[in-house]
Design an enzyme around this catalytic site. Structure first.
Site, PDB file in Angstrom:
ATOM      1  CG  HIS A  10      -0.107  -0.021   2.513  1.00  0.00           C
ATOM      2  ND1 HIS A  10       0.525   1.085   3.026  1.00  0.00           N
ATOM      3  CD2 HIS A  10       0.191  -1.043   3.347  1.00  0.00           C
ATOM      4  CE1 HIS A  10       1.172   0.756   4.122  1.00  0.00           C
ATOM      5  NE2 HIS A  10       0.995  -0.537   4.348  1.00  0.00           N
ATOM      6  CD1 TRP A  15       1.296   6.474  13.072  1.00  0.00           C
ATOM      7  CD2 TRP A  15       0.759   4.338  13.479  1.00  0.00           C
ATOM      8  NE1 TRP A  15       0.481   6.462  14.174  1.00  0.00           N
ATOM      9  CE2 TRP A  15       0.126   5.158  14.446  1.00  0.00           C
ATOM     10  CE3 TRP A  15       0.549   2.972  13.532  1.00  0.00           C
ATOM     11  CZ2 TRP A  15      -0.680   4.638  15.455  1.00  0.00           C
ATOM     12  CZ3 TRP A  15      -0.249   2.443  14.528  1.00  0.00           C
ATOM     13  CH2 TRP A  15      -0.858   3.275  15.485  1.00  0.00           C
ATOM     14  N   GLY A  23       0.433  -2.446  12.102  1.00  0.00           N
ATOM     15  CA  GLY A  23      -0.020  -3.778  11.736  1.00  0.00           C
ATOM     16  C   GLY A  23      -1.512  -3.800  11.487  1.00  0.00           C
ATOM     17  NE  ARG A  59      -1.346  -0.346   6.608  1.00  0.00           N
ATOM     18  CZ  ARG A  59      -1.757  -0.829   7.766  1.00  0.00           C
ATOM     19  NH1 ARG A  59      -2.774  -0.261   8.399  1.00  0.00           N
ATOM     20  NH2 ARG A  59      -1.172  -1.892   8.304  1.00  0.00           N
ATOM     21  CD  GLU A  83       1.998  -5.994   7.872  1.00  0.00           C
ATOM     22  OE1 GLU A  83       2.048  -7.230   7.702  1.00  0.00           O
ATOM     23  OE2 GLU A  83       2.834  -5.187   7.398  1.00  0.00           O
ATOM     24  NE  ARG A 109      17.652  -3.742  15.909  1.00  0.00           N
ATOM     25  CZ  ARG A 109      17.527  -2.981  16.985  1.00  0.00           C
ATOM     26  NH1 ARG A 109      17.871  -3.478  18.180  1.00  0.00           N
ATOM     27  NH2 ARG A 109      17.083  -1.744  16.894  1.00  0.00           N
TER      28      ARG A 109
END
Length: 207
Positions: A10, A15, A23, A59, A83, A109
């Site tokens: 999208h 944000w 999300g 979105r 999402e 990570r």
């Protein structure tokens, strides 16, 4: 039996412009996001598709509207294309989360699938639901080209799922899908081929 799926993230939201996780939060497009959607529509007019599908978040729906108008198609919606839920990090940046919970951020990570954010959707489950949605769409549009407007993390997980790439590597192998860029797949019941990745559509004159 195969279909060509044109996967597009999208347009930009407030944000995402600030690198915040959005999300399941229904965050609207920025003016730039709406301009990106219009340029995706122009691209679709020059590269016609037979059907359009979107997630149920606004979105994605708004991003697909110009393409639907140009092509005279009514986009279909599938909630399974939404999402991922990012749990406690919804609306926050990774840096903000790391300042509060450095160990959890470090584990994310290192392996975002084995160590998702607290309260987040299981990434493997998200990959499965998204891949199943694309397989259903492909089966319904045999021999056709389909534009699918969805989301950055979901699509990266789904690409790994369909291409047999370990899910834990999704952030490394696919660092980012650009807003309204197109990733082209050829999907059959037994195989998936990646034909292009992050093809820009939001630059005037792109063909």
């Amino acid at each position: 039996m195969s279909a060509t799926l044109l996967l597009a993230r999208h347009g930009q939201t407030v944000w995402h412009a600030e690198n915040r996780y959005a999300g399941v939060s229904d965050v609207p497009l920025t003016e730039e996001g709406r301009a990106q959607a219009r340029r995706l529509g122009e691209w679709a007019g020059a590269h016609p598709v037979d059907a359009i599908w979107t997630s149920t978040l606004s979105r994605a729906i708004e991003t697909a509207e110009p393409a639907g108008t140009v092509l005279g198609l009514r986009p279909h919606r599938d909630h399974e294309l939404r999402e991922c839920d990012f749990g406690v990090v919804e609306g926050r940046t990774l840096a903000e989360f790391a300042a509060e919970s450095p160990e959890a951020a470090g584990a994310f990570r290192a392996d975002p699938v084995a160590h998702p954010f607290p309260g987040a959707e299981d990434p493997a489950a998200a990959a499965s639901r998204g891949a199943s949605a694309l397989r259903r769409i492909a089966a319904a549009h045999d021999g056709e080209r389909v534009l699918v407007v969805a989301h950055n993390t979901l699509l990266r997980l789904v690409l790994c799922e369909l291409l047999a790439i370990p899910l834990g590597n999704y952030r490394r192998v696919f660092p980012r899908l650009r807003n309204t860029a197109v990733t082209e797949l050829r999907l059959t019941p037994a195989s998936c081929a990646l034909l292009s990745l992050n093809l820009p559509t939001d630059t005037p004159g792109t063909g």
